[in-house]
Write an enzyme that holds these catalytic residues in place. Structure first.
Site, PDB file in Angstrom:
ATOM      1  N   GLN A   1       5.746   9.744   6.392  1.00 26.42           N
ATOM      2  CA  GLN A   1       4.762  10.583   5.699  1.00 26.42           C
ATOM      3  C   GLN A   1       5.214  12.042   5.700  1.00 26.42           C
ATOM      4  O   GLN A   1       5.096  12.739   4.696  1.00 26.42           O
ATOM      5  CB  GLN A   1       3.381  10.429   6.342  1.00 26.42           C
ATOM      6  CG  GLN A   1       2.802   9.039   6.100  1.00 26.42           C
ATOM      7  CD  GLN A   1       1.478   8.813   6.788  1.00 26.42           C
ATOM      8  OE1 GLN A   1       1.012   9.643   7.561  1.00 26.42           O
ATOM      9  NE2 GLN A   1       0.854   7.672   6.518  1.00 26.42           N
TER      10      GLN A   1
ATOM     11  N   ARG B   1      -5.005   2.980  18.479  1.00 25.81           N
ATOM     12  CA  ARG B   1      -4.737   1.534  18.473  1.00 25.81           C
ATOM     13  C   ARG B   1      -4.375   0.986  19.855  1.00 25.81           C
ATOM     14  O   ARG B   1      -4.633  -0.183  20.133  1.00 25.81           O
ATOM     15  CB  ARG B   1      -3.639   1.187  17.457  1.00 25.81           C
ATOM     16  CG  ARG B   1      -4.156   1.280  16.048  1.00 25.81           C
ATOM     17  CD  ARG B   1      -3.197   0.748  15.000  1.00 25.81           C
ATOM     18  NE  ARG B   1      -3.855   0.828  13.703  1.00 25.81           N
ATOM     19  CZ  ARG B   1      -3.228   0.939  12.526  1.00 25.81           C
ATOM     20  NH1 ARG B   1      -1.922   0.980  12.483  1.00 25.81           N
ATOM     21  NH2 ARG B   1      -3.919   0.994  11.414  1.00 25.81           N
TER      22      ARG B   1
ATOM     23  N   LYS C   1       0.822  -1.210   0.000  1.00 29.24           N
ATOM     24  CA  LYS C   1       0.000   0.000   0.000  1.00 29.24           C
ATOM     25  C   LYS C   1       0.866   1.274   0.000  1.00 29.24           C
ATOM     26  O   LYS C   1       0.559   2.235  -0.709  1.00 29.24           O
ATOM     27  CB  LYS C   1      -0.859  -0.074   1.265  1.00 29.24           C
ATOM     28  CG  LYS C   1      -1.794   1.027   1.534  1.00 29.24           C
ATOM     29  CD  LYS C   1      -2.833   0.545   2.538  1.00 29.24           C
ATOM     30  CE  LYS C   1      -2.452   0.746   3.986  1.00 29.24           C
ATOM     31  NZ  LYS C   1      -2.433   2.142   4.417  1.00 29.24           N
TER      32      LYS C   1
ATOM     33  N   ASP D   1       3.350  -0.640  12.221  1.00 34.45           N
ATOM     34  CA  ASP D   1       2.045  -1.090  11.727  1.00 34.45           C
ATOM     35  C   ASP D   1       1.754  -2.540  12.135  1.00 34.45           C
ATOM     36  O   ASP D   1       0.628  -3.018  11.968  1.00 34.45           O
ATOM     37  CB  ASP D   1       1.979  -0.957  10.200  1.00 34.45           C
ATOM     38  CG  ASP D   1       1.924   0.507   9.762  1.00 34.45           C
ATOM     39  OD1 ASP D   1       1.667   1.384  10.623  1.00 34.45           O
ATOM     40  OD2 ASP D   1       2.140   0.781   8.567  1.00 34.45           O
TER      41      ASP D   1
ATOM     42  N   ARG E   1      -6.362  -2.679  10.520  1.00 33.10           N
ATOM     43  CA  ARG E   1      -5.368  -3.543  11.177  1.00 33.10           C
ATOM     44  C   ARG E   1      -5.909  -4.141  12.486  1.00 33.10           C
ATOM     45  O   ARG E   1      -5.514  -5.223  12.884  1.00 33.10           O
ATOM     46  CB  ARG E   1      -4.057  -2.787  11.416  1.00 33.10           C
ATOM     47  CG  ARG E   1      -3.422  -2.307  10.110  1.00 33.10           C
ATOM     48  CD  ARG E   1      -1.950  -2.029  10.224  1.00 33.10           C
ATOM     49  NE  ARG E   1      -1.507  -1.153   9.155  1.00 33.10           N
ATOM     50  CZ  ARG E   1      -1.255  -1.538   7.897  1.00 33.10           C
ATOM     51  NH1 ARG E   1      -1.402  -2.794   7.555  1.00 33.10           N
ATOM     52  NH2 ARG E   1      -0.862  -0.669   6.992  1.00 33.10           N
TER      53      ARG E   1
ATOM     54  N   LYS F   1      -3.244   6.733  14.801  1.00 33.44           N
ATOM     55  CA  LYS F   1      -3.370   5.986  13.543  1.00 33.44           C
ATOM     56  C   LYS F   1      -4.857   5.957  13.163  1.00 33.44           C
ATOM     57  O   LYS F   1      -5.638   6.785  13.630  1.00 33.44           O
ATOM     58  CB  LYS F   1      -2.780   4.582  13.706  1.00 33.44           C
ATOM     59  CG  LYS F   1      -1.279   4.581  13.942  1.00 33.44           C
ATOM     60  CD  LYS F   1      -0.526   4.964  12.684  1.00 33.44           C
ATOM     61  CE  LYS F   1       0.974   4.954  12.898  1.00 33.44           C
ATOM     62  NZ  LYS F   1       1.703   5.532  11.777  1.00 33.44           N
TER      63      LYS F   1
HETATM   64  C1  S3P Z   1       3.362   5.232   6.049  1.00 37.39           C
HETATM   65  C2  S3P Z   1       4.125   5.646   7.117  1.00 37.39           C
HETATM   66  C3  S3P Z   1       3.820   5.289   8.507  1.00 37.39           C
HETATM   67  C4  S3P Z   1       2.892   4.088   8.576  1.00 37.39           C
HETATM   68  C5  S3P Z   1       1.719   4.232   7.650  1.00 37.39           C
HETATM   69  C6  S3P Z   1       2.193   4.363   6.214  1.00 37.39           C
HETATM   70  C7  S3P Z   1       3.769   5.654   4.695  1.00 37.39           C
HETATM   71  O1  S3P Z   1       3.198   6.384   9.131  1.00 37.39           O
HETATM   72  O2  S3P Z   1       2.451   3.881   9.895  1.00 37.39           O
HETATM   73  O3  S3P Z   1       0.853   3.114   7.747  1.00 37.39           O
HETATM   74  O4  S3P Z   1       3.228   5.110   3.707  1.00 37.39           O
HETATM   75  O5  S3P Z   1       4.624   6.529   4.587  1.00 37.39           O
HETATM   76  P1  S3P Z   1       3.993   7.658   9.734  1.00 37.39           P
HETATM   77  O6  S3P Z   1       4.652   8.381   8.655  1.00 37.39           O
HETATM   78  O7  S3P Z   1       2.928   8.478  10.397  1.00 37.39           O
HETATM   79  O8  S3P Z   1       4.970   7.094  10.694  1.00 37.39           O
END
Ligand code: S3P
Length: 447
Positions: free
Chosen positions: A165, A365, A21, A334, A407, A361
């Site tokens: 992110q 969670r 994803k 995750d 999840r 999240k």
């Molecule tokens: C993700 C980064 C993670 C992860 C999320 C997907 C991504 O989050 O937990 O499910 O695709 O960059 P954070 O950037 O908030 O750590």
């Protein structure tokens, strides 16, 4: 819909899980600024990836479907809409990365999302993107977020909150505005954006800071290990960086594989997942599995489109409790819902600390896990940043709650396979966010 779940007599088998994803969403979003078409192989049509693809199409990308791949054609002058409202659904990655990409464009876009996404914090991207020169207006730090794109300024950023992110939002802002960016990462986070720019673009480099071993100044007979700089990675995007186009072939999603691996762990069965992502920033779970008593093998390792992939075979054993904390948490963030389920079936105590991010999240969670574990008769203490879980013999089946979180829904559906007595799940549609065929895959490994 409510779903009845029952314990499995036997768990074992070989499956392939849908595409990753995180990688798929990046491929869809990068097509917005690509110079040439991007062929995407194994794009998973789950809700989050369709949110990213929908956003790209809203901004002028054209999708051309093939048999087992699709081609994303970048926007042309004609196809770009001047003002757009984009619904990011449940996807934090779509909302945050797109905010970055639009910040460096010449457009104004309003990003909205579902109830869960509208509760998630956006200040973490609003602050750095504003410092780059974009204008972003959030509602008390949350969606809906209005992003007014601008020509951005060269930017240096110390990424203190370990978030891929946030890192990716800044890199995408730099890419769309052709401005240079330097990000110093103190705790390494998933590096799919960096690898994808490397595979289908140019102008990004990563300098890894290595520890040095030197004589101890107090006692030169001893050695001292230190870091020459306080951060681990320095990521540099040049003002000439660009996405050229090409092929992104997406491996199976390790975070989805984790649930089926968890099924093997709690049942003593053996499960193989083929062709799954093995990016080392994502696979902290494998180390944890070995430490709690499972056998883990990886094979057919290869690298495609810059990303490691291969097959994983896990056999469950006599599980033991253990502490997870510090930097290691980022590499399995995750996977904590399924790790908590494994903890319920383990002997002894599992302690999880430094995981406060789980509170923001798709659901809170930490609370969601604790509530479901207690329904199984498992003792679980909740802290601001973690959990203390007392494993027990024969956890009981229960009426599990998904909290609208994919999840949580998947983790406790797996728990029901080895629990004593029947279970239910209040809303099975939650799995559609990352793995719409989750229950078919469960069927394949159970009898
Ligand atoms: C993700 C980064 C993670 C992860 C999320 C997907 C991504 O989050 O937990 O499910 O695709 O960059 P954070 O950037 O908030 O750590």
């Amino acid at each position: 819909m409510k779903r009845n779940l029952r314990a499995a007599k036997r768990i074992g088998g070989t499956i392939t899980v849908p595409g990753d994803k995180s990688i798929a969403q990046r491929a869809a979003l990068l097509s917005i600024v690509s110079q040439g078409p991007i062929t995407v192989v194994n794009f998973p049509r789950n809700a989050d990836c369709l949110s990213a693809l929908g956003a790209a199409k809203n901004l002028g990308v054209r999708e051309e479907d093939g048999d087992d791949s699709m081609v994303l054609h970048p926007p042309t002058e004609k196809s770009v809409a001047p003002d757009t409202i984009i619904d990011c659904g449940n996807s934090g990655t779509t909302a945050r990365l797109l905010a970055g990409l639009v910040s460096g464009s010449t457009q104004t876009v309003i990003l909205s999302g579902d109830e869960s996404l509208s509760r998630r914090p956006m200040r973490r991207i609003v602050e750095p993107l504003t410092a780059m020169g974009a204008k972003l207006i959030a509602v008390d730090g949350h969606l809906p977020l209005t992003v007014h794109g601008r020509k951005l300024l060269p930017f240096e950023y110390d990424l203190k909150l370990p978030s891929a992110q946030v890192k990716s939002a800044i890199l995408l802002a730099g890419l769309s505005s052709s401005c240079s960016v330097t990000i110093r990462e103190y705790t390494p986070t998933r590096d799919h954006t960096e690898l994808m720019v490397g595979a289908i673009g140019e102008g990004l480099s990563v300098r890894e800071v290595k520890s040095v071993t030197e004589p101890d100044p107090v006692d030169p007979r001893k050695k001292r290990v230190s870091m020459p700089e306080p951060f681990k990675n320095e990521i540099t995007l040049s003002s000439q960086a660009r996405i050229l186009g090409g092929t992104v072939d997406i491996p199976g999603d390790f975070s989805t594989a984790a649930f089926f691996i968890g099924a093997a762990a709690i049942s003593g069965g053996t499960v193989t997942i083929t062709n799954v992502g093995l990016n080392p920033t994502r696979t902290g779970l494998l180390e944890h599995l070995r430490a709690i008593g499972c056998t883990v093998q990886t094979s057919k390792r290869t690298v495609v489109s810059g990303e490691a992939r291969g097959d994983i075979t896990v056999t469950g054993g006599e599980l033991k409790g253990r502490k997870i904390h510090g930097e290691a948490v980022v590499g399995l963030i995750d996977e904590i819902p399924i790790i908590a389920v494994m903890a319920a079936f383990a002997e002894g105590t599992t302690i999880i600390r430094d995981a406060g991010e789980l509170r923001v999240k798709e659901s809170d969670r930490l609370s969601a896990i604790a509530e479901n574990l207690r329904l199984m008769g498992v003792k679980c203490g909740v802290m601001e940043d973690g959990l203390v879980i007392e494993g027990r013999l024969e956890p009981a089946g229960a009426d599990f709650k998904s909290f609208g979180d994919h999840r949580i829904a998947m983790a406790f559906s797996i728990a029901s396979l080895a629990a004593v007595g029947p279970s239910t799940l209040d809303d099975d549609s939650a799995v559609g966010v990352s793995c719409p065929n989750f229950f078919d895959l469960v069927q394949k490994i159970t009898s």
